[in-house]
Scaffold this motif. Structure first.
Motif, PDB file in Angstrom:
ATOM      1  N   ASP A  20     -65.111  36.982 -73.835  1.00 60.53           N
ATOM      2  CA  ASP A  20     -65.011  37.189 -75.289  1.00 60.53           C
ATOM      3  C   ASP A  20     -63.912  38.158 -75.688  1.00 60.53           C
ATOM      4  N   ILE A  21     -62.691  37.831 -75.321  1.00 66.86           N
ATOM      5  CA  ILE A  21     -61.524  38.659 -75.615  1.00 66.86           C
ATOM      6  C   ILE A  21     -60.788  38.081 -76.814  1.00 66.86           C
ATOM      7  N   GLU A  22     -60.291  38.955 -77.659  1.00 68.45           N
ATOM      8  CA  GLU A  22     -59.426  38.538 -78.766  1.00 68.45           C
ATOM      9  C   GLU A  22     -57.996  38.496 -78.240  1.00 68.45           C
ATOM     10  N   ILE A  23     -57.296  37.391 -78.487  1.00 74.29           N
ATOM     11  CA  ILE A  23     -55.907  37.325 -78.060  1.00 74.29           C
ATOM     12  C   ILE A  23     -55.008  37.600 -79.251  1.00 74.29           C
ATOM     13  N   GLY A  24     -53.783  37.960 -78.956  1.00 76.14           N
ATOM     14  CA  GLY A  24     -52.815  38.213 -80.014  1.00 76.14           C
ATOM     15  C   GLY A  24     -52.489  39.678 -80.119  1.00 76.14           C
ATOM     16  N   SER A  25     -51.700  39.995 -81.141  1.00 80.01           N
ATOM     17  CA  SER A  25     -51.300  41.385 -81.344  1.00 80.01           C
ATOM     18  C   SER A  25     -52.457  42.156 -81.961  1.00 80.01           C
ATOM     19  N   GLY A  26     -52.375  43.445 -81.912  1.00 80.25           N
ATOM     20  CA  GLY A  26     -53.416  44.278 -82.499  1.00 80.25           C
ATOM     21  C   GLY A  26     -54.255  44.949 -81.440  1.00 80.25           C
ATOM     22  N   GLU A  27     -55.460  45.330 -81.804  1.00 79.73           N
ATOM     23  CA  GLU A  27     -56.362  46.075 -80.922  1.00 79.73           C
ATOM     24  C   GLU A  27     -56.624  45.312 -79.635  1.00 79.73           C
ATOM     25  N   VAL A  51     -54.476  36.107 -67.738  1.00 80.15           N
ATOM     26  CA  VAL A  51     -54.566  34.701 -68.120  1.00 80.15           C
ATOM     27  C   VAL A  51     -55.696  34.582 -69.134  1.00 80.15           C
ATOM     28  N   PHE A  52     -55.366  34.050 -70.300  1.00 80.17           N
ATOM     29  CA  PHE A  52     -56.348  33.847 -71.355  1.00 80.17           C
ATOM     30  C   PHE A  52     -56.798  32.396 -71.300  1.00 80.17           C
ATOM     31  N   VAL A  53     -58.103  32.190 -71.087  1.00 80.72           N
ATOM     32  CA  VAL A  53     -58.665  30.859 -70.916  1.00 80.72           C
ATOM     33  C   VAL A  53     -59.685  30.601 -72.022  1.00 80.72           C
ATOM     34  N   PRO A  54     -59.417  29.630 -72.900  1.00 84.52           N
ATOM     35  CA  PRO A  54     -60.380  29.339 -73.965  1.00 84.52           C
ATOM     36  C   PRO A  54     -61.612  28.607 -73.407  1.00 84.52           C
ATOM     37  N   ASN A  55     -62.748  28.882 -74.012  1.00 86.63           N
ATOM     38  CA  ASN A  55     -63.962  28.130 -73.693  1.00 86.63           C
ATOM     39  C   ASN A  55     -64.703  27.842 -74.998  1.00 86.63           C
ATOM     40  N   ARG A  56     -65.907  27.332 -74.922  1.00 87.28           N
ATOM     41  CA  ARG A  56     -66.625  26.946 -76.152  1.00 87.28           C
ATOM     42  C   ARG A  56     -66.966  28.110 -77.065  1.00 87.28           C
ATOM     43  N   THR A  57     -67.060  29.305 -76.526  1.00 86.61           N
ATOM     44  CA  THR A  57     -67.475  30.447 -77.339  1.00 86.61           C
ATOM     45  C   THR A  57     -66.364  31.426 -77.665  1.00 86.61           C
ATOM     46  N   VAL A  59     -62.607  33.232 -75.861  1.00 84.47           N
ATOM     47  CA  VAL A  59     -61.567  33.310 -74.837  1.00 84.47           C
ATOM     48  C   VAL A  59     -62.016  34.276 -73.748  1.00 84.47           C
ATOM     49  N   VAL A  60     -61.824  33.847 -72.510  1.00 81.10           N
ATOM     50  CA  VAL A  60     -62.081  34.685 -71.345  1.00 81.10           C
ATOM     51  C   VAL A  60     -60.723  35.128 -70.811  1.00 81.10           C
ATOM     52  N   ALA A  61     -60.614  36.379 -70.412  1.00 87.79           N
ATOM     53  CA  ALA A  61     -59.383  36.873 -69.801  1.00 87.79           C
ATOM     54  C   ALA A  61     -59.632  37.133 -68.323  1.00 87.79           C
ATOM     55  N   ARG A 118     -48.836  25.353 -80.723  1.00 86.06           N
ATOM     56  CA  ARG A 118     -49.683  25.891 -79.669  1.00 86.06           C
ATOM     57  C   ARG A 118     -50.770  24.909 -79.265  1.00 86.06           C
ATOM     58  N   ALA A 119     -50.989  24.800 -77.958  1.00 88.48           N
ATOM     59  CA  ALA A 119     -52.045  23.935 -77.435  1.00 88.48           C
ATOM     60  C   ALA A 119     -53.377  24.683 -77.346  1.00 88.48           C
ATOM     61  N   PHE A 120     -53.336  26.004 -77.371  1.00 93.27           N
ATOM     62  CA  PHE A 120     -54.520  26.845 -77.227  1.00 93.27           C
ATOM     63  C   PHE A 120     -55.282  26.515 -75.951  1.00 93.27           C
ATOM     64  N   THR A 121     -54.504  26.322 -74.869  1.00 95.02           N
ATOM     65  CA  THR A 121     -55.093  26.225 -73.537  1.00 95.02           C
ATOM     66  C   THR A 121     -54.717  27.521 -72.818  1.00 95.02           C
ATOM     67  N   GLU A 122     -54.675  27.512 -71.501  1.00 91.58           N
ATOM     68  CA  GLU A 122     -54.382  28.739 -70.764  1.00 91.58           C
ATOM     69  C   GLU A 122     -53.037  29.319 -71.196  1.00 91.58           C
ATOM     70  N   GLU A 123     -53.032  30.634 -71.450  1.00 94.06           N
ATOM     71  CA  GLU A 123     -51.809  31.350 -71.810  1.00 94.06           C
ATOM     72  C   GLU A 123     -51.688  32.565 -70.893  1.00 94.06           C
ATOM     73  N   ILE A 124     -50.458  32.913 -70.538  1.00100.59           N
ATOM     74  CA  ILE A 124     -50.217  33.893 -69.482  1.00100.59           C
ATOM     75  C   ILE A 124     -49.373  35.045 -70.012  1.00100.59           C
ATOM     76  N   GLU A 125     -49.851  36.267 -69.780  1.00100.92           N
ATOM     77  CA  GLU A 125     -49.112  37.479 -70.135  1.00100.92           C
ATOM     78  C   GLU A 125     -48.836  38.225 -68.833  1.00100.92           C
ATOM     79  N   ILE A 126     -47.555  38.491 -68.560  1.00 98.84           N
ATOM     80  CA  ILE A 126     -47.174  39.193 -67.331  1.00 98.84           C
ATOM     81  C   ILE A 126     -46.501  40.503 -67.716  1.00 98.84           C
ATOM     82  N   THR A 127     -47.029  41.598 -67.187  1.00103.12           N
ATOM     83  CA  THR A 127     -46.478  42.924 -67.464  1.00103.12           C
ATOM     84  C   THR A 127     -45.944  43.514 -66.174  1.00103.12           C
ATOM     85  N   ARG A 128     -44.662  43.867 -66.222  1.00 93.57           N
ATOM     86  CA  ARG A 128     -44.019  44.527 -65.090  1.00 93.57           C
ATOM     87  C   ARG A 128     -43.591  45.918 -65.546  1.00 93.57           C
ATOM     88  N   ALA A 129     -43.662  46.890 -64.636  1.00 96.88           N
ATOM     89  CA  ALA A 129     -43.270  48.254 -64.988  1.00 96.88           C
ATOM     90  C   ALA A 129     -41.771  48.303 -65.234  1.00 96.88           C
TER      91      ALA A 129
END
Length: 140
Positions: A20-27, A51-57, A59-61, A118-129
């Motif tokens: 139950d993660i909120e995706i996008g900018s902000g908090e 990796v943000f994975v949508p489900n029926r309820t 988004v799971v990260a 947007r397909a609103f399927t799996e989306e990937i955020e990669i953070t490198r130092a």
């Protein structure tokens, strides 16, 4: 805002799950994402992948790292497979102080302006130092 359309192959990622993660900018979910990212950093991972994975309820990260199978996974880690497809790749342009917020802001603006579908399927955020962020938004 600038982005490029890229084709990614199938890739597996392993890590810790946050439901139950909120995706996008902000908090960033009251710091839970940052707390989990710190746990992954403590393992010596240099490029943290979320990796943000949508489900029926909602988004799971899955916060972790790329993997090539189940050998070497830490106890409690899960594996998520991101299917091959086309993605819009956003990188931080420095207009917003927080590079993670910056890439999500760019993606939201591109979708709002109709530049991406947007397909609103799996989306990937990669953070490198120290401040390099790549965001792959799935396309329809």
């Amino acid at each position: 805002m600038s982005f490029e359309i890229v084709k990614r192959g199938v890739q597996d990622f392993a890590g810790l799950v946050l439901p139950d993660i909120e995706i996008g900018s902000g908090e960033r979910s009251g710091g839970l994402i940052e707390f989990t990212r710190e746990r992954i950093l403590a393992r010596g991972v240099t490029a943290i992948v979320t990796v943000f994975v949508p489900n029926r309820t909602g988004v799971v990260a899955v916060i972790g790292y790329p993997c090539d199978g189940t050998d070497g996974l830490a106890v409690g880690d899960v594996v998520v497979r991101v299917p091959a497809g086309y993605f819009a790749l956003f990188t931080s342009d420095g207009l917003v102080g927080d590079p993670v917020e910056d890439v999500w802001r760019q993606a939201e603006l591109a979708a709002k302006e109709g530049k991406i579908d947007r397909a609103f399927t799996e989306e990937i955020e990669i953070t490198r130092a120290p401040r390099a962020v790549e965001l792959y938004i799935s396309l329809a």
